[in-house]
Scaffold this active site. Sequence first.
Site, PDB file in Angstrom:
ATOM      1  N   ASP A 119      28.752   2.950  -7.128  1.00 31.63           N
ATOM      2  CA  ASP A 119      27.970   2.152  -8.084  1.00 31.63           C
ATOM      3  C   ASP A 119      27.760   0.722  -7.612  1.00 31.63           C
ATOM      4  O   ASP A 119      27.632  -0.203  -8.414  1.00 31.63           O
ATOM      5  CB  ASP A 119      28.644   2.138  -9.473  1.00 31.63           C
ATOM      6  CG  ASP A 119      28.895   3.537  -9.988  1.00 31.63           C
ATOM      7  OD1 ASP A 119      28.055   4.405  -9.717  1.00 31.63           O
ATOM      8  OD2 ASP A 119      29.935   3.754 -10.640  1.00 31.63           O
ATOM      9  N   HIS A 162      22.304   7.227  -8.887  1.00 27.15           N
ATOM     10  CA  HIS A 162      21.706   6.032  -8.282  1.00 27.15           C
ATOM     11  C   HIS A 162      20.636   5.509  -9.216  1.00 27.15           C
ATOM     12  O   HIS A 162      19.778   6.263  -9.653  1.00 27.15           O
ATOM     13  CB  HIS A 162      21.016   6.370  -6.956  1.00 27.15           C
ATOM     14  CG  HIS A 162      21.919   6.917  -5.912  1.00 27.15           C
ATOM     15  ND1 HIS A 162      22.884   6.180  -5.298  1.00 27.15           N
ATOM     16  CD2 HIS A 162      21.966   8.135  -5.339  1.00 27.15           C
ATOM     17  CE1 HIS A 162      23.489   6.919  -4.383  1.00 27.15           C
ATOM     18  NE2 HIS A 162      22.967   8.111  -4.400  1.00 27.15           N
TER      19      HIS A 162
HETATM   20  P1  GTP Z   1      26.514   5.842  -6.812  1.00 26.37           P
HETATM   21  O1  GTP Z   1      25.874   6.659  -5.778  1.00 26.37           O
HETATM   22  O2  GTP Z   1      26.744   6.586  -8.092  1.00 26.37           O
HETATM   23  O3  GTP Z   1      27.775   5.232  -6.317  1.00 26.37           O
HETATM   24  O4  GTP Z   1      25.528   4.640  -7.377  1.00 26.37           O
HETATM   25  P2  GTP Z   1      24.736   3.344  -6.843  1.00 26.37           P
HETATM   26  O5  GTP Z   1      25.487   2.668  -5.766  1.00 26.37           O
HETATM   27  O6  GTP Z   1      23.342   3.723  -6.522  1.00 26.37           O
HETATM   28  O7  GTP Z   1      24.779   2.356  -8.082  1.00 26.37           O
HETATM   29  P3  GTP Z   1      24.346   2.587  -9.617  1.00 26.37           P
HETATM   30  O8  GTP Z   1      22.885   2.687  -9.669  1.00 26.37           O
HETATM   31  O9  GTP Z   1      25.133   3.661 -10.248  1.00 26.37           O
HETATM   32  O10 GTP Z   1      24.893   1.237 -10.295  1.00 26.37           O
HETATM   33  C1  GTP Z   1      24.454  -0.024  -9.973  1.00 26.37           C
HETATM   34  C2  GTP Z   1      23.948  -0.722 -11.239  1.00 26.37           C
HETATM   35  O11 GTP Z   1      23.742  -2.097 -10.975  1.00 26.37           O
HETATM   36  C3  GTP Z   1      22.599  -0.185 -11.715  1.00 26.37           C
HETATM   37  O12 GTP Z   1      22.532  -0.274 -13.096  1.00 26.37           O
HETATM   38  C4  GTP Z   1      21.604  -1.149 -11.049  1.00 26.37           C
HETATM   39  O13 GTP Z   1      20.381  -1.236 -11.747  1.00 26.37           O
HETATM   40  C5  GTP Z   1      22.366  -2.442 -11.124  1.00 26.37           C
HETATM   41  N1  GTP Z   1      22.101  -3.416 -10.056  1.00 26.37           N
HETATM   42  C6  GTP Z   1      21.838  -3.207  -8.736  1.00 26.37           C
HETATM   43  N2  GTP Z   1      21.735  -4.382  -8.088  1.00 26.37           N
HETATM   44  C7  GTP Z   1      21.955  -5.350  -9.011  1.00 26.37           C
HETATM   45  C8  GTP Z   1      21.992  -6.789  -8.965  1.00 26.37           C
HETATM   46  O14 GTP Z   1      21.842  -7.413  -7.917  1.00 26.37           O
HETATM   47  N3  GTP Z   1      22.246  -7.442 -10.133  1.00 26.37           N
HETATM   48  C9  GTP Z   1      22.448  -6.798 -11.313  1.00 26.37           C
HETATM   49  N4  GTP Z   1      22.656  -7.521 -12.399  1.00 26.37           N
HETATM   50  N5  GTP Z   1      22.424  -5.441 -11.397  1.00 26.37           N
HETATM   51  C10 GTP Z   1      22.190  -4.746 -10.272  1.00 26.37           C
HETATM   52  P1  IMP Z   2      34.358  13.686  -8.760  1.00 24.13           P
HETATM   53  O1  IMP Z   2      33.657  13.223  -7.554  1.00 24.13           O
HETATM   54  O2  IMP Z   2      33.446  14.066  -9.890  1.00 24.13           O
HETATM   55  O3  IMP Z   2      35.363  14.770  -8.443  1.00 24.13           O
HETATM   56  O4  IMP Z   2      35.239  12.465  -9.333  1.00 24.13           O
HETATM   57  C1  IMP Z   2      36.352  11.947  -8.628  1.00 24.13           C
HETATM   58  C2  IMP Z   2      36.421  10.423  -8.790  1.00 24.13           C
HETATM   59  O5  IMP Z   2      35.296   9.844  -8.161  1.00 24.13           O
HETATM   60  C3  IMP Z   2      36.381   9.944 -10.253  1.00 24.13           C
HETATM   61  O6  IMP Z   2      37.150   8.761 -10.341  1.00 24.13           O
HETATM   62  C4  IMP Z   2      34.905   9.597 -10.468  1.00 24.13           C
HETATM   63  O7  IMP Z   2      34.741   8.634 -11.472  1.00 24.13           O
HETATM   64  C5  IMP Z   2      34.558   9.038  -9.097  1.00 24.13           C
HETATM   65  N1  IMP Z   2      33.121   9.175  -8.749  1.00 24.13           N
HETATM   66  C6  IMP Z   2      32.482  10.276  -8.257  1.00 24.13           C
HETATM   67  N2  IMP Z   2      31.182  10.015  -8.044  1.00 24.13           N
HETATM   68  C7  IMP Z   2      30.990   8.722  -8.374  1.00 24.13           C
HETATM   69  C8  IMP Z   2      29.854   7.854  -8.342  1.00 24.13           C
HETATM   70  O8  IMP Z   2      28.763   8.220  -7.939  1.00 24.13           O
HETATM   71  N3  IMP Z   2      30.049   6.579  -8.764  1.00 24.13           N
HETATM   72  C9  IMP Z   2      31.261   6.137  -9.175  1.00 24.13           C
HETATM   73  N4  IMP Z   2      32.362   6.908  -9.228  1.00 24.13           N
HETATM   74  C10 IMP Z   2      32.221   8.187  -8.825  1.00 24.13           C
HETATM   75 MG    MG Z   3      26.232   5.330  -9.582  1.00 22.22          MG
END
Ligand code: GTP
Ligand code: IMP
Ligand code: MG
Length: 336
Positions: free
Chosen positions: A13, A43
């Site tokens: 995230d 994402h």
């Molecule tokens: P995973 O693959 O699940 O680990 O996710 P990810 O790395 O793609 O991130 P995800 O979208 O789950 O979470 C990031 C959050 O932060 C989202 O709600 C984005 O819209 C937000 N975001 C990204 N960049 C910024 C930033 O620079 N500032 C703020 N305020 N929010 C941001």
């Molecule tokens: P699983 O991958 O669903 O087995 O979860 C194992 C651990 O990874 C838990 O703590 C989840 O919250 C974390 N996790 C898995 N995928 C994500 C992701 O995309 N973003 C943040 N945490 C994740």
């Molecule tokens: Mg995410």
Amino acid sequence: MPATIIVGGFWGDEGKGKIVAHVANTDKPSIIARGGVGPNAGHTVEIQGQKFGVRMIPSGFVYKPARLLIGAGVLVNPEVFLKEVEILKVADRAKVDYRCAIIEPKHCEFDRSADHLRKIGTTGSGCGPANVDRVNRIVKQAKDIPELKNFLTDVPFEINKALEKGDFVLVEGSQGFALSLYYGTYPYVTSKDTTASAIASDVGLGPTKVDDVIVVFKCFPTRVGAGPFPTEMPVEEAERLGIVEYGTVTGRRRRVGYWDGELARYSAMINGATQIALTGIDKLDKECYGVNEWGKLTAKAKEFVERVESEVKVPVTLISTGPELSQIIDLRKEKL
Ligand code: GTP
Ligand code: IMP
Ligand code: MG
């Protein structure tokens, strides 16, 4: 032309979705390939007031000319995949490697009911149990699923052919370094390695073919689910700082922490980072929200970026200043 891998540096995230979408729009890859675990990822891409949360299709879908491939290492939930294909209207360019392992409802049920998995706080998306069946060599593959018939391809073959032609290929990881089955906070981890080497293997890209690894860190790391978080701050402090985030897949509240330079450096080392993308600088200093130039960042923000570079020893080339795709400072031309 090069291949670039983008991975998460902390507990997922970090905002990989947004960074991938930005690099796709600016660097114009012919292929965007997704590695990582599977639909446990969420994402987020925000573009012109529209917010997309993708779990299977690569976040670079916003760049329309690119083919969107899911590597053999990734678990596919056909229902999630087909729904995203329809919503994003990408049926003509989304493909799945024919060897991808399939998540079935029984995997999701087990993920949500087994005591030890509930303690870890998994996403309940069936990923861990499906990887167990894969290792047991009893899992179904994409080629066994009639609904996926029109979407099958050989991802490594496509990627390597594109690189030979001189195209740019962008590879997207999911989750983050500290969730790696090997290097993370075991047993509070996901069901696979999540570092750049694993992501390359997921899509069939040999180590000698990777030119750049961009590791994404957020200024204030977050974690969902249980497990160690050395720099975690109290909930009240996170609220005071205005950092309240919820998971894209599960809707769970994310735990929030302070910057962890030691972890970032270790993560960059194992990922072989060549660049850092730093997200959420607007959370460090609200005046930086939406800024597009280095010169317009506040002294506090600039000092923080310099601190990150000196601790991690890798250049910060992308600085995200808000959730929207256009809210970014791109220093790559100046720094590289
Ligand atoms: P995973 O693959 O699940 O680990 O996710 P990810 O790395 O793609 O991130 P995800 O979208 O789950 O979470 C990031 C959050 O932060 C989202 O709600 C984005 O819209 C937000 N975001 C990204 N960049 C910024 C930033 O620079 N500032 C703020 N305020 N929010 C941001
Ligand atoms: P699983 O991958 O669903 O087995 O979860 C194992 C651990 O990874 C838990 O703590 C989840 O919250 C974390 N996790 C898995 N995928 C994500 C992701 O995309 N973003 C943040 N945490 C994740
Ligand atoms: Mg995410």
